[in-house]
Design a protein around this motif. Structure first.
Motif, PDB file in Angstrom:
ATOM      1  N   SER A 140       0.309   2.268  -3.729  1.00 60.01           N
ATOM      2  CA  SER A 140      -0.769   3.247  -3.852  1.00 60.01           C
ATOM      3  C   SER A 140      -0.343   4.625  -3.370  1.00 60.01           C
TER       4      SER A 140
ATOM      5  N   VAL B  98      -4.908   5.391  -0.596  1.00 63.99           N
ATOM      6  CA  VAL B  98      -5.018   3.933  -0.479  1.00 63.99           C
ATOM      7  C   VAL B  98      -6.468   3.495  -0.385  1.00 63.99           C
TER       8      VAL B  98
ATOM      9  N   ASP C  87       0.825  -1.206   0.000  1.00 65.87           N
ATOM     10  CA  ASP C  87       0.000   0.000   0.000  1.00 65.87           C
ATOM     11  C   ASP C  87       0.857   1.253   0.000  1.00 65.87           C
TER      12      ASP C  87
ATOM     13  N   LYS D 178       1.102  10.399  -6.366  1.00 72.61           N
ATOM     14  CA  LYS D 178       0.917   9.575  -5.163  1.00 72.61           C
ATOM     15  C   LYS D 178       1.871  10.001  -4.048  1.00 72.61           C
TER      16      LYS D 178
END
Length: 542
Positions: A54, A128, A3, A82
């Motif tokens: 993520s 996420v 993640d 991100k």
């Protein structure tokens, strides 16, 4: 696939391990380079893990800003939209990362009770999503999102929670058609929601009334522009973009202001077409219109906005700013305390309430407002300065000195000249130093930082040097005399009057020069035409 990809410099490995453990407690998987397999090339593994994660959390420090690997990883994360940033010390971030929101983690030592760590968790949750995002919502500051997060898409839910500081009566951020049209029935755009939330986060870290972080505002504009492209029918995105442009205009060079003004008005017009009386767009237009010398028109516009739009907190604070600028301190305080400061968490709001209550003579209320502001923003520069000024000029200079010399509470990068000016003033007010020395120190700082005009003027007045105080004000308002260099470059666009009516200026109120000043700048005419009386004249002996 993890993640969260964790980027850090080797000297910060212990902090990185602590971060990884805390993220794991939220059910997020974390990748950091201790997990490199021996049979694969380092760069190949890094690239694959970073691109598949993520979210990418970069831990900036004096060591990591010198690391080419960390810079490269941060740049790739930025390109992939991100990037989440945390600052471990007072290192200066490299370009362009200093223009992107960076959570302060210098005072975080694990656990959840830290504003910077809350920002990190919230940003990661937005990227996420999933069950971990719901876990983040259980903290007190984000508790209002709990029911929303439990029942829907994580990106949309995070937006609904984060946007609460704009309005608590406007829960649907995207997809609502203009009046008279039918809804298309489409689901909210998750990408637009995510970009809008990150843009709101960047706006939320600024003091909209005295913004000094143009990088964060520029980042907010970029994110919100992307949100409007992802969902052109999102009135939340368009209204927030209008507000971002309006805030950026306040801190931009004169040559850039006309373009930013037009962009703000264009975005506001789109928001208002999608949703009449959209409150963010309405607030942006109020910010764009002049206040100085236009107090009557501004008050009428502020009250009309509160009547016609959902009464978001920012609208109350705009009215408060107008009233405080005319010396109506009690009316200003009555307006500012109506705003929800448990969910409306930006430094300008917290600072405004302290100043309004102080000016209105409610020191107990100001003390409580200051406590809340410190809890929200323990090292925010303008909150810190307001705290020092309030303590110094409300009879507690020794308390101000204790705060001033507490390294843990001082904002990173605070100029030594500012500390010296505060110190000499507080020492003089505490009877431990010379008033003349304090004034000289303040003037040295003003020569280097002309924007400090009101802080230095207040100190001069409180220390009894009214000649210097009025000389500075002559330069600021009328561009004349020894201190004409402190007049704002934009003239009346940037002039303000709030600080004239703070209690620190009380020694000046009875002076004939103050009467000439308020007449010269048009306040006397405003009071006569509006039928109002400034508080300092209602009870001059108080």
């Amino acid at each position: 696939m993890a993640d969260v990809f964790l980027s850090y410099a080797r000297p910060d490995a212990a902090v990185a391990e602590r971060v990884a453990r805390e993220l794991a407690k939220l059910s997020w998987s974390v990748w950091l380079d201790r997990e490199l397999p021996a049979h694969r090339a380092y760069s190949d593994v890094i690239a694959a893990e970073l691109e598949s994660a993520s979210a990418v959390l970069v831990l900036w420090s004096k060591a990591s800003v010198e690391s080419e690997w960390v810079r490269s990883e941060a740049n790739r994360a930025r390109e992939l939209h991100k990037l989440v940033q945390g600052r471990l010390d007072d290192a200066r971030l490299p370009m362009p990362f200093e223009q992107i929101q960076c959570a302060p983690l210098a005072r975080w030592h694990g656990g959840r009770a830290n504003r910077g760590w809350s920002q990190v968790r919230g940003s990661i949750a937005a990227l996420v999503g999933g069950e971990a995002a719901a876990a983040v919502a259980t903290t007190p500051r984000l508790a209002a999102r709990r029911e929303i997060l439990a029942g829907g898409a994580a990106a949309a839910a995070v937006l609904a929670g984060g946007a609460i500081w704009w309005t608590r009566s406007d829960p649907q951020p995207t997809g609502e058609p203009p009046k008279g049209q039918q809804s298309s029935g489409e689901q909210p755009n998750a990408q637009a929601n995510l970009l809008t939330q990150k843009g709101i986060d960047a706006l939320q870290n600024n003091d909209v009334f005295a913004a000094d972080d143009s990088g964060s505002l520029a980042n907010a504009v970029a994110l919100l522009s992307g949100a409007t492209q992802a969902d052109p029918r999102s009135y939340t995105a368009w209204g927030s973009l209008a507000l971002g442009y309006a805030g950026l205009k306040r801190v931009s060079p004169l040559a850039q202001r006309p373009g930013l003004d037009m962009r703000s008005r264009s975005a506001a017009a789109t928001a208002l077409k999608l949703k009449p009386h959209e409150p963010r767009a309405t607030a942006a237009l109020l910010l764009l219109d002049p206040l100085y010398r236009h107090w009557g028109a501004a008050e009428r516009a502020d009250r009309a906005a509160l009547r016609d739009s959902p009464p978001i907190p920012l609208l109350w604070f705009l009215l408060s700013e107008t009233l405080g600028s005319t010396g109506r301190s009690k009316d200003a305080a009555a307006a500012s305390i109506k705003a929800d400061r448990q969910h409306f968490i930006i430094p300008g709001a917290d600072r405004r309430v302290v100043l309004d209550l102080w000016a209105a003579g409610d020191l107990q209320g100001a003390d409580e407002a200051l406590r809340l502001a410190i809890n929200h923003w323990p090292q925010q520069p303008q909150v810190w300065r307001t705290r020092l000024q309030y303590l110094m000029f409300s009879g507690r200079p020794s308390d101000a000195l204790a705060v001033l010399h507490n390294d843990a509470e001082r904002p990173p990068g605070t100029a030594a000249s500012l500390v010296k000016a505060f110190d000499s003033t507080a020492q003089a007010l505490a009877g431990r130093g010379s008033a003349a020395t304090a004034v000289a120190s303040g003037l040295d700082y003003l020569r280097d930082q002309p924007a400090a005009v009101f802080g230095v003027t207040q100190a001069c007045a409180a220390l009894g040097d009214l000649d210097t105080a009025f000389s500075i004000l002559d330069g600021y308002y009328f561009d004349r005399g020894a201190w004409r260099g402190v007049t704002p470059a934009a003239g009346d666009q940037d002039r303000a009057t709030n600080s004239l009516f703070l209690p620190s200026m009380k020694p000046a109120w009875g002076d004939a020069r103050f009467a000439r000043l308020v007449t010269g700048i048009g306040l006397e005419n405003y009071w006569r035409q509006s039928g109002t009386v400034p508080d300092f004249r209602i009870n001059p002996a108080a």
